[in-house]
Design a protein around this motif. Structure first.
Motif, PDB file in Angstrom:
ATOM      1  N   LEU A   1      51.326  35.251  38.921  1.00  0.00           N
ATOM      2  CA  LEU A   1      50.290  36.183  38.492  1.00  0.00           C
ATOM      3  C   LEU A   1      48.920  35.690  38.948  1.00  0.00           C
ATOM      4  O   LEU A   1      48.544  34.537  38.667  1.00  0.00           O
ATOM      5  N   HIS A   2      48.179  36.551  39.636  1.00  0.00           N
ATOM      6  CA  HIS A   2      46.795  36.252  40.004  1.00  0.00           C
ATOM      7  C   HIS A   2      45.929  36.628  38.814  1.00  0.00           C
ATOM      8  O   HIS A   2      45.635  37.796  38.586  1.00  0.00           O
ATOM      9  N   SER A   3      45.527  35.634  38.041  1.00  0.00           N
ATOM     10  CA  SER A   3      44.814  35.858  36.793  1.00  0.00           C
ATOM     11  C   SER A   3      43.318  35.602  36.966  1.00  0.00           C
ATOM     12  O   SER A   3      42.913  34.614  37.585  1.00  0.00           O
ATOM     13  N   ILE A   4      42.496  36.511  36.397  1.00  0.00           N
ATOM     14  CA  ILE A   4      41.051  36.313  36.385  1.00  0.00           C
ATOM     15  C   ILE A   4      40.541  36.188  34.949  1.00  0.00           C
ATOM     16  O   ILE A   4      39.347  36.255  34.708  1.00  0.00           O
ATOM     17  N   LYS A   5      41.452  36.001  34.012  1.00  0.00           N
ATOM     18  CA  LYS A   5      41.070  35.859  32.611  1.00  0.00           C
ATOM     19  C   LYS A   5      40.590  34.432  32.358  1.00  0.00           C
ATOM     20  O   LYS A   5      41.356  33.471  32.487  1.00  0.00           O
ATOM     21  N   GLY A   6      39.321  34.291  32.043  1.00  0.00           N
ATOM     22  CA  GLY A   6      38.760  32.966  31.834  1.00  0.00           C
ATOM     23  C   GLY A   6      38.600  32.168  33.111  1.00  0.00           C
ATOM     24  O   GLY A   6      38.292  30.973  33.065  1.00  0.00           O
ATOM     25  N   ALA A   7      38.820  32.803  34.239  1.00  0.00           N
ATOM     26  CA  ALA A   7      38.718  32.132  35.538  1.00  0.00           C
ATOM     27  C   ALA A   7      38.150  33.129  36.541  1.00  0.00           C
ATOM     28  O   ALA A   7      38.908  33.803  37.251  1.00  0.00           O
ATOM     29  N   PRO A   8      36.823  33.268  36.624  1.00  0.00           N
ATOM     30  CA  PRO A   8      36.212  34.301  37.479  1.00  0.00           C
ATOM     31  C   PRO A   8      36.638  34.231  38.942  1.00  0.00           C
ATOM     32  O   PRO A   8      36.710  35.262  39.611  1.00  0.00           O
TER      33      PRO A   8
ATOM     34  N   ALA B   1      22.533  43.776  59.739  1.00  0.00           N
ATOM     35  CA  ALA B   1      22.461  42.974  58.513  1.00  0.00           C
ATOM     36  C   ALA B   1      23.484  43.513  57.521  1.00  0.00           C
ATOM     37  O   ALA B   1      23.437  44.684  57.150  1.00  0.00           O
ATOM     38  N   VAL B   2      24.406  42.659  57.112  1.00  0.00           N
ATOM     39  CA  VAL B   2      25.427  43.030  56.135  1.00  0.00           C
ATOM     40  C   VAL B   2      25.048  42.405  54.800  1.00  0.00           C
ATOM     41  O   VAL B   2      24.964  41.177  54.678  1.00  0.00           O
ATOM     42  N   THR B   3      24.807  43.252  53.806  1.00  0.00           N
ATOM     43  CA  THR B   3      24.400  42.761  52.495  1.00  0.00           C
ATOM     44  C   THR B   3      25.621  42.500  51.618  1.00  0.00           C
ATOM     45  O   THR B   3      26.704  43.043  51.854  1.00  0.00           O
ATOM     46  N   HIS B   4      25.428  41.687  50.605  1.00  0.00           N
ATOM     47  CA  HIS B   4      26.514  41.330  49.678  1.00  0.00           C
ATOM     48  C   HIS B   4      26.029  41.520  48.243  1.00  0.00           C
ATOM     49  O   HIS B   4      25.924  40.564  47.469  1.00  0.00           O
ATOM     50  N   PRO B   5      25.719  42.760  47.861  1.00  0.00           N
ATOM     51  CA  PRO B   5      25.124  43.002  46.546  1.00  0.00           C
ATOM     52  C   PRO B   5      26.115  42.799  45.414  1.00  0.00           C
ATOM     53  O   PRO B   5      27.337  42.822  45.603  1.00  0.00           O
ATOM     54  N   ARG B   6      25.569  42.621  44.226  1.00  0.00           N
ATOM     55  CA  ARG B   6      26.414  42.544  43.046  1.00  0.00           C
ATOM     56  C   ARG B   6      27.173  43.865  42.867  1.00  0.00           C
ATOM     57  O   ARG B   6      26.659  44.931  43.168  1.00  0.00           O
ATOM     58  N   GLY B   7      28.389  43.757  42.401  1.00  0.00           N
ATOM     59  CA  GLY B   7      29.326  44.882  42.374  1.00  0.00           C
ATOM     60  C   GLY B   7      30.514  44.598  43.264  1.00  0.00           C
ATOM     61  O   GLY B   7      31.591  45.149  43.093  1.00  0.00           O
ATOM     62  N   GLY B   8      30.312  43.698  44.266  1.00  0.00           N
ATOM     63  CA  GLY B   8      31.414  43.141  45.035  1.00  0.00           C
ATOM     64  C   GLY B   8      31.944  41.903  44.325  1.00  0.00           C
ATOM     65  O   GLY B   8      31.591  41.619  43.180  1.00  0.00           O
ATOM     66  N   SER B   9      32.781  41.135  45.029  1.00  0.00           N
ATOM     67  CA  SER B   9      33.338  39.912  44.425  1.00  0.00           C
ATOM     68  C   SER B   9      33.015  38.675  45.246  1.00  0.00           C
ATOM     69  O   SER B   9      33.743  37.685  45.198  1.00  0.00           O
ATOM     70  N   GLU B  10      31.932  38.724  46.012  1.00  0.00           N
ATOM     71  CA  GLU B  10      31.609  37.580  46.872  1.00  0.00           C
ATOM     72  C   GLU B  10      31.506  36.276  46.096  1.00  0.00           C
ATOM     73  O   GLU B  10      31.838  35.211  46.610  1.00  0.00           O
ATOM     74  N   LYS B  11      31.047  36.352  44.852  1.00  0.00           N
ATOM     75  CA  LYS B  11      30.932  35.147  44.028  1.00  0.00           C
ATOM     76  C   LYS B  11      31.834  35.239  42.797  1.00  0.00           C
ATOM     77  O   LYS B  11      31.515  34.697  41.738  1.00  0.00           O
ATOM     78  N   GLY B  12      32.951  35.935  42.942  1.00  0.00           N
ATOM     79  CA  GLY B  12      33.921  35.992  41.863  1.00  0.00           C
ATOM     80  C   GLY B  12      33.724  37.157  40.912  1.00  0.00           C
ATOM     81  O   GLY B  12      32.928  38.074  41.143  1.00  0.00           O
TER      82      GLY B  12
ATOM     83  N   SER C   1      32.333  37.404  38.019  1.00  0.00           N
ATOM     84  CA  SER C   1      31.007  37.574  37.424  1.00  0.00           C
ATOM     85  C   SER C   1      30.088  38.365  38.356  1.00  0.00           C
ATOM     86  O   SER C   1      29.220  39.115  37.888  1.00  0.00           O
ATOM     87  N   TRP C   2      30.266  38.213  39.676  1.00  0.00           N
ATOM     88  CA  TRP C   2      29.467  38.961  40.657  1.00  0.00           C
ATOM     89  C   TRP C   2      29.811  40.456  40.591  1.00  0.00           C
ATOM     90  O   TRP C   2      28.932  41.315  40.673  1.00  0.00           O
ATOM     91  N   TYR C   3      31.079  40.740  40.422  1.00  0.00           N
ATOM     92  CA  TYR C   3      31.533  42.129  40.278  1.00  0.00           C
ATOM     93  C   TYR C   3      30.952  42.749  39.011  1.00  0.00           C
ATOM     94  O   TYR C   3      30.364  43.846  39.037  1.00  0.00           O
ATOM     95  N   LYS C   4      31.081  42.061  37.893  1.00  0.00           N
ATOM     96  CA  LYS C   4      30.640  42.618  36.616  1.00  0.00           C
ATOM     97  C   LYS C   4      29.117  42.732  36.533  1.00  0.00           C
ATOM     98  O   LYS C   4      28.600  43.475  35.697  1.00  0.00           O
ATOM     99  N   ALA C   5      28.405  42.025  37.408  1.00  0.00           N
ATOM    100  CA  ALA C   5      26.941  42.117  37.419  1.00  0.00           C
ATOM    101  C   ALA C   5      26.441  43.346  38.171  1.00  0.00           C
ATOM    102  O   ALA C   5      25.232  43.574  38.246  1.00  0.00           O
ATOM    103  N   GLY C   6      27.361  44.153  38.706  1.00  0.00           N
ATOM    104  CA  GLY C   6      26.998  45.416  39.353  1.00  0.00           C
ATOM    105  C   GLY C   6      27.982  46.501  38.951  1.00  0.00           C
ATOM    106  O   GLY C   6      28.521  47.219  39.792  1.00  0.00           O
ATOM    107  N   PHE C   7      28.207  46.617  37.649  1.00  0.00           N
ATOM    108  CA  PHE C   7      29.301  47.424  37.112  1.00  0.00           C
ATOM    109  C   PHE C   7      28.812  48.210  35.907  1.00  0.00           C
ATOM    110  O   PHE C   7      28.271  47.635  34.954  1.00  0.00           O
ATOM    111  N   LYS C   8      28.943  49.534  35.968  1.00  0.00           N
ATOM    112  CA  LYS C   8      28.534  50.414  34.863  1.00  0.00           C
ATOM    113  C   LYS C   8      27.077  50.152  34.467  1.00  0.00           C
ATOM    114  O   LYS C   8      26.167  50.430  35.232  1.00  0.00           O
TER     115      LYS C   8
END
Length: 697
Positions: A302-309, A495-506, A508-515
């Motif tokens: 299982l690829h788990s992200i619970k408690g492990a961003p 220029a390719v940007t990597h804004p929050r909402g992706g998972s470039e930094k795990g 937490s990066w995704y959730k920082a650009g979410f809803k």
């Protein structure tokens, strides 16, 4: 040919509808455009398309871009993809230089002669069909293919008898492209849709997974997983049940899909496939935060992200799986992108934004091994056949075209693959890449990839194409794109940007650009543009912004918040009226963006809705929006309403266009359509950003 000043957009009437979202009243002036089957809407769409065509046809560099992209395509040797082996037979898609779409081939053994099985261009009088996917049966005697037309994603499933090189009578439609074979190769498990109409808002609501026995009437196919068949499982109307067979062929895995990448999964013994009702047992809930799973040697990984961003790998017994007591097999480290399986090994792909780290984990000995990579880039590791241990590794980078190797875990060595052909393109040796981090609006460091020709003068005079996405946890990892090369060889910065909402930094990066945190996505994009201007790479007169699909939120809100920052913007099949998005055929995106039925989420939706932030009398940049008439993901009225609002509101005098693709969906494999589509977008933006090669005289 009329003078440029005589080319004016069609008039769009304003018919105001007011909606009340809790304490917020929103005016929608273009609700009437949502009725895409109405004659006046069809007439409006056609008029917009004609206006756009007449203007684009005048841009001098457009046809040259099409020729460049076509030429790049012909420079490539044959390309192999979707390689799968069963019972010693390799099945693969191959596209020859200059060919418009890929064809399905097979060969006996790695060095056998290639035999053509299916040419989409000849299917049903060549009505623009292409393959979404293919899967050989376990015995290698048949191959099932999902076929769609017009760039659409609503498929028809057909089966080819390999030995006889002919279609069987079986024809399943309309279906999703995900399907699998029963272990005995006598039947197919698939997901049926409610309609073949991409505009039908219910076409994938309350869908059903079914079993089809070859040679029988599809009307008699048995439902094996659905909300109505299995009320005890609590399946929501937007969850799409897809069923596949475990690698050990002993279990049925039911994945209840939405855009939420935290999985909802049920499991049953394979013997239940013969029963009237399958005894599904809950396996994974969304609260378990599992992003992927596979089985090796009787163990479920299982690829788990619970408690492990950044993700970690857990393991439990496949015979009696229990996520609650699963043990850690691979600890958290670099961000896990995906996991896969071969007969004896777990396959792990990790990355840190700009490079991949590939690993194998021996299920029996628990040994983790790093695969040595000859070049720095991103890629993945796949098994030709999950019942064997020979693998293939793919690698790519911004300036390095894809390369494929064979890999044997016991030997631990990469060797050239018979499916690899080296590509060569002009100008690559003149390019360089910078991977940096720049400060965002709140001080957060934002990754930014900048590609340009060596010797660049940072005096602000260079045209820059800046692209971004930032949704669904999708990372903008390095990839080689000939379309970018066409721009780079014109002296354009990419220029390719990597804004929050992706998972470039795990996670937490995704959730920082979410809803409710979604504004970070377009603010990171704006910060990237500000940096490029501040550092002298470009200027506001020369900056192009681009967003595709969910990236429509990014580009739409970037230009409505900072219209002064951009010379031109490309909104490619973009979501720009997100408050109304859950009323479209792609309504399951509630899990990603939110619902207007919730008081908190409705406020977040309003904030990310570009249409409702268009203000009369604002000097907006030049904008080209693109919509596909066969697109079920982002229906045509999404970019259409945004275009109408901008045309009726902008005070800059710069053109606002709607490019309408009648032979396209959200995308298409048809390269003739693709090259024309991107050449139109790029040429328009380069003209407006002041590139001398695209100036209308």
């Amino acid at each position: 040919m009329p003078a440029l000043a005589q080319l004016t957009p069609p008039k769009t009437r304003i018919t105001t509808v007011e909606d009340r979202y809790f304490d917020k009243t929103v005016q929608d002036n273009y609700r009437w455009l949502e009725n895409v089957s109405a004659p006046d809407v069809k007439e409006w769409v056609m008029a917009q398309g004609e206006y756009t065509k007449r203007l684009l046809d005048r841009i001098p560099g457009r046809d040259s871009l099409i020729s460049t992209l076509t030429g790049f395509d012909r420079m490539q040797p044959e390309r192999y993809s979707a390689i799968k082996r069963r019972a010693g037979r390799y099945f693969f898609r191959k596209t020859m230089p200059g060919e418009n779409i890929g064809k399905l081939y097979y060969k006996q053994g790695e060095h056998g002669a290639e035999i053509l099985l299916f040419d989409p261009s000849t299917y049903q009088n060549g009505k623009g069909y292409y393959m979404l996917d293919h899967l050989p049966s376990h015995d290698g005697k048949m191959v099932a293919i999902a076929i769609a037309n017009g760039g659409g994603e609503i498929a028809t499933l057909r089966v080819i008898d390999v030995g006889g090189n002919k279609f069987l009578s079986d024809k399943l439609s309309p279906v999703r492209e995900e399907f699998t074979w029963a272990p005995d190769s006598r039947g197919i498990i698939y997901t049926v849709l409610n309609s073949a109409d991409p505009f039908d808002v219910n076409f994938q609501m309350n869908t059903q997974a079914c079993y089809h026995a070859l040679g029988t009437n599809p009307q008699n196919d048995r439902v094996i997983l659905s909300a109505s068949k299995n009320p005890e499982l609590g399946i929501s109307k937007t969850e799409v049940p897809t069923v596949y067979v475990s690698n050990d062929l002993q279990h049925l895995i039911g994945n209840l899909m939405t855009v939420d990448y935290r999985m909802h999964v049920v499991i049953a013994p394979i013997t239940d496939l013969a029963k009237a009702k399958i005894n599904w047992k809950p396996l994974i809930s969304r609260e378990d935060s599992i992003a992927g799973l596979t089985d090796v040697g009787g163990q479920l990984f299982l690829h788990s992200i619970k408690g492990a961003p950044n993700g970690r790998v857990l393991v439990t017994s496949l015979a009696s799986p229990d996520v609650r007591v699963a043990k850690v097999a691979v600890a958290e480290g670099n961000k896990i992108y995906e996991i896969g399986a071969s007969k004896d090994y777990l396959l792990i792909t990790k990355d840190d934004v700009v490079r991949s780290y590939l690993q194998t984990y021996h299920a029996a000995t628990r040994q983790l091994h790093n695969i040595p990579l000859p070049v720095s880039g991103v890629g993945g590791i796949r098994s030709y056949d999950p019942q064997a241990n020979d693998l293939y590794v793919s690698l790519v980078s911004w300036l390095y075209p894809p390369v494929t190797y064979n890999y044997s875990p016991p030997i631990g060595k990469l060797t050239p693959s018979t499916f690899h052909r080296q590509s060569k393109y002009p100008g690559l040796d003149q390019l360089t890449v910078e991977e940096i981090e720049i400060p965002g609006h709140d001080g957060t460091l934002i990754p930014l990839s900048i590609i340009y020709r060596k010797g660049l003068k940072k005096d602000g005079s260079t045209v820059c194409f800046m692209t971004g996405y930032g949704a669904y946890g999708h990372s903008a990892t390095p990839h080689f794109d000939p379309k970018y090369l066409a721009l780079l060889n014109q002296g354009v910065i990419v220029a390719v940007t990597h804004p929050r909402g992706g998972s470039e930094k795990g996670l937490s990066w995704y959730k920082a650009g979410f809803k409710t945190t979604k504004p970070n996505t377009w603010k990171d994009f704006i910060s990237s543009g500000e940096y490029l201007i501040r550092a002298g790479y470009t200027s506001a007169r020369h900056l192009i912004g681009e967003g595709t699909s969910a990236g429509g939120i990014l580009i739409g809100r970037a230009i409505t918040e900072r219209p002064d920052l951009f010379a031109a913007a490309i909104n490619n099949v973009g979501v720009t009226n997100v408050m109304r998005f859950e009323l479209t055929p792609n309504s399951d995106n509630i899990a990603e963006f939110g619902t207007f039925k919730d008081s908190v989420e409705s406020k977040a939706l309003y904030e990310m809705d570009a249409l409702y932030h268009v203000k009369k009398g604002t000097p907006y940049p030049a904008v080209i929006s693109v919509g596909g008439m066969n697109d079920p993901r982002v229906i045509i009225w999404q970019p259409g309403k945004f275009t109408a609002a901008l045309q009726n509101s902008t005070s800059s005098g710069k053109p606002v266009l709607l490019q309408v693709n009648y032979d396209n969906g959200h995308f298409t494999e048809d390269k003739t359509v693709t090259f024309r589509n991107f050449a139109n977008m790029y040429a328009f933006a380069l003209w407006q950003a002041g590139h001398p090669g695209f100036k209308i005289r």
